[in-house]
Design a protein around this motif. Structure first.
Motif, PDB file in Angstrom:
ATOM      1  N   SER A 373       0.841  -1.195   0.000  1.00  0.00           N
ATOM      2  CA  SER A 373       0.000   0.000   0.000  1.00  0.00           C
ATOM      3  C   SER A 373       0.874   1.242   0.000  1.00  0.00           C
ATOM      4  CB  SER A 373      -0.904   0.009   1.229  1.00  0.00           C
ATOM      5  OG  SER A 373      -0.115   0.191   2.404  1.00  0.00           O
ATOM      6  N   ALA A 414      -4.411   2.336  -0.918  1.00  0.00           N
ATOM      7  CA  ALA A 414      -4.352   2.158  -2.369  1.00  0.00           C
ATOM      8  C   ALA A 414      -2.980   1.647  -2.786  1.00  0.00           C
ATOM      9  CB  ALA A 414      -4.669   3.470  -3.069  1.00  0.00           C
ATOM     10  N   ARG A 415      -2.901   1.058  -3.965  1.00  0.00           N
ATOM     11  CA  ARG A 415      -1.661   0.517  -4.516  1.00  0.00           C
ATOM     12  C   ARG A 415      -1.101   1.473  -5.577  1.00  0.00           C
ATOM     13  NH1 ARG A 415      -2.709  -2.339  -0.697  1.00  0.00           N
ATOM     14  NH2 ARG A 415      -2.430  -4.606  -0.555  1.00  0.00           N
ATOM     15  N   GLN A 417      -0.340   1.179  -8.655  1.00  0.00           N
ATOM     16  CA  GLN A 417      -0.930   1.110  -9.987  1.00  0.00           C
ATOM     17  C   GLN A 417      -2.249   1.873 -10.099  1.00  0.00           C
ATOM     18  OE1 GLN A 417       0.011  -1.388  -8.042  1.00  0.00           O
ATOM     19  NE2 GLN A 417      -1.410  -3.111  -8.027  1.00  0.00           N
ATOM     20  N   GLN A 418      -2.780   2.328  -8.981  1.00  0.00           N
ATOM     21  CA  GLN A 418      -4.018   3.103  -9.009  1.00  0.00           C
ATOM     22  C   GLN A 418      -3.761   4.598  -9.189  1.00  0.00           C
ATOM     23  OE1 GLN A 418      -5.369   0.597  -5.270  1.00  0.00           O
ATOM     24  NE2 GLN A 418      -7.136   1.738  -6.018  1.00  0.00           N
ATOM     25  N   ARG A 424       2.666   8.920  -8.788  1.00  0.00           N
ATOM     26  CA  ARG A 424       3.624   7.933  -8.289  1.00  0.00           C
ATOM     27  C   ARG A 424       4.965   8.596  -7.977  1.00  0.00           C
ATOM     28  NH1 ARG A 424       1.045   4.232 -12.110  1.00  0.00           N
ATOM     29  NH2 ARG A 424       2.559   4.781 -13.726  1.00  0.00           N
TER      30      ARG A 424
END
Length: 539
Positions: A373, A414-415, A417-418, A424
């Motif tokens: 996460s 959230a991860r 890739q989201q 990022r």
């Protein structure tokens, strides 16, 4: 002039989402057509639609004609014949596009055999590699991708794409990860191939200067639609659409003012660093040769100072950064942080000093663990430095770090890739900030971002510099970024710092021949438009 590619009302949908909407353009033989836009604008989706490689579930309508042959709705056998023979595709990152288990010669030959070559394949493979600047005498076809530099790998990718002499070449961000001189060589190679073979080329890029140096016409995409297109000089000199004007404004980078105080505490010091790497033996019992990656490198960075580091691939930049971070041990010389020698990793002294210097990498998608996460990723340095704050304190510090980079209120569960590429990179910066460093090493931290996202990240770094007094070491091949955000510049070549001094002086009046070659190879939007205008007037 023969029209090679005709795209008419190309629309791509995925379920209820419309990825492309009524895209139309033409590319003639010998012409380079630029596709420009932000991340998510539809540039790469257009390229995939042209070769029938859409995501599963996506549906294309409209028309794509290559030399009069309709591709929309064609069966897989037809598209398989077109890919490689009719359309060649060069991807952004050759390290992932090439098969690491196959030699470069085998990968070029594979495409030739798929499209019917049965005799003299080895000779033709060698000829194609030589044509893209990889002659067998210096770069044998028996080499593997990992044995080549980034520029050489991109040349292999181009060789695979042109081996069957296609009518259309699609180059999707072919120079994003390359240094300026390698970028100039690759762009010159692509222009030569287009001129010699009469190919049409679609050049996809977020770098307006690269497109201005290479393309003859261009289209500006926004949210899957072409909002403006035409002759390159006309579109970029007299933009009609608000989005085009916004792209041009975003391309102009903010310039940080100089530090107000003249004297600062010395933060990082490197003295006469030497680092050798062993090379494979040339014969079984022969001596093992070495490559000197650092040859007596010395530098100083003070609190709050912004220093740039530039040089080609293989110049020693990455080795120097690893040594400054304590990830590589030099054979000679020393690294001092806040006046203390950086010892081997694992010691309490090393951990205490390392937290003062943190790093932000080029590709946040690769440097952030996709299984973790966001909260865990940002908090990770606390554990690496053997801090064990209570859960409430840890959550407070994670929230403060995310707030500092403009991501306050995001879902910590959230991860990666989201999030978008710019988000990022903000997460990567938050991870570096959570241990309150005094120096951030930014290793090509904005080179893969589009113009507006790059501007946002640089403005964030400017704000952090003002608020926290951070020192920065910008490692970059983008001289425009270096000019905008640094006050002092180091130029590396073959393991040595060959020139250093105030950034503006070095870029405006370079003294070393190598620095002059870097400056000359850098694509500049204003210079390209002026040249295009002069060419138009002479016609």
């Amino acid at each position: 002039m023969t029209v090679r590619l005709q795209v008419q009302d190309l629309t791509v949908t995925l379920g209820a989402r419309r990825l492309l909407a009524g895209v139309s353009f033409e590319v003639a033989a010998g012409d380079v057509y630029g596709l420009v836009g932000e991340s998510g604008s539809g540039k790469s989706m257009t390229a995939l639609a042209l070769v029938g490689l859409l995501p599963r579930g996506a549906h294309a309508t409209g028309s794509v004609r290559l030399d009069g042959r309709e591709l929309v709705g064609a069966d897989e056998a037809t598209l398989g014949d077109v890919r490689g023979r009719g359309i060649g595709l060069v991807f952004q990152e050759p390290a992932t596009a090439l098969n690491p288990l196959m030699t470069i010669g085998a990968q070029v030959a594979e495409g030739l055999r798929v499209h019917g070559a049965t005799t003299a394949v080895e000779a033709e493979t060698a000829a194609v590699l030589a044509r893209v600047g990889l002659p067998a005498a210096s770069v044998p076809p028996t080499r593997y991708p990992h044995e080549l530099s980034g520029g050489q790998r991109q040349r292999v990718a181009i060789a695979i794409a042109i081996a069957a002499r296609p009518a259309l070449l699609i180059a999707d961000e072919p120079t994003t990860a390359l240094d300026v001189t390698t970028q100039a060589h690759i762009l010159a190679l692509l222009r030569t191939l287009v001129a010699e073979d009469g190919m049409a080329m679609v050049l996809i890029s977020h770098d307006l200067a690269v497109v201005a140096e290479t393309a003859t016409s261009l289209a500006i995409l926004q949210r899957g639609e072409i909002v403006e297109q035409g002759h390159l000089a006309g579109v970029l000199s007299r933009p009609a659409h608000a989005y085009t004007r916004q792209l041009l404004r975003d391309y102009q980078l903010p310039e940080l003012p100089p530090r107000l105080d003249g004297a600062s505490t010395l933060l990082l010091q490197a003295d006469a660093l030497v680092r050798d790497y062993p090379l494979p033996r040339r014969r079984f019992f022969g001596p093992r040769p070495v490559r000197r990656a650092l040859d007596g490198v010395s530098l100083r960075i003070a609190d709050g100072e912004r220093v740039g580091l530039v040089g080609e691939s293989g110049s020693g930049k990455s080795t120097l950064v690893r040594t400054l971070l304590g990830l590589d041990v030099p054979q000679a010389g020393a690294v001092l942080i806040a006046g203390e020698a950086l010892q081997s990793s694992g010691t309490d002294s090393s951990r205490r000093l390392r937290r003062l210097v943190q790093v932000v990498f080029q590709d946040p998608y690769g440097s952030l663990n996709p299984r973790h996460s966001i909260a865990r990723i940002v908090a990770e340095p606390l554990y690496l430095h053997r801090e064990r704050p209570p859960r409430v304190e840890r959550e407070r510090r994670v929230a403060a770090a995310l707030e500092a980079v403009g991501l306050g209120g995001v879902n910590g569960h959230a991860r990666p890739q989201q999030f978008s590429g710019g988000q990022r990179q903000r997460i990567a910066i938050a991870r570096a900030l959570i241990v309150e460093p005094r120096l951030l090493v930014l290793d090509e931290a904005v080179s893969a971002l589009d113009a507006s996202t790059r501007l946002q990240i640089l403005e964030l770094l400017c704000r952090l510099w003002r608020e926290r007094g951070l020192a920065y070491l910008f490692v970059s091949h983008d001289l425009a970024v270096v000019r905008a955000v640094t006050e002092r510049l180091l130029v590396m070549h073959e393991g040595r710092i060959v020139e250093q001094g105030p950034t503006d002086r070095i870029l405006d009046r370079p003294e070393h021949p190598y620095t002059r070659s870097l400056v000359a190879a850098t694509p500049l939007l204003d210079r390209a438009l002026a040249r295009r205008g002069a060419e138009d007037e002479s016609r």
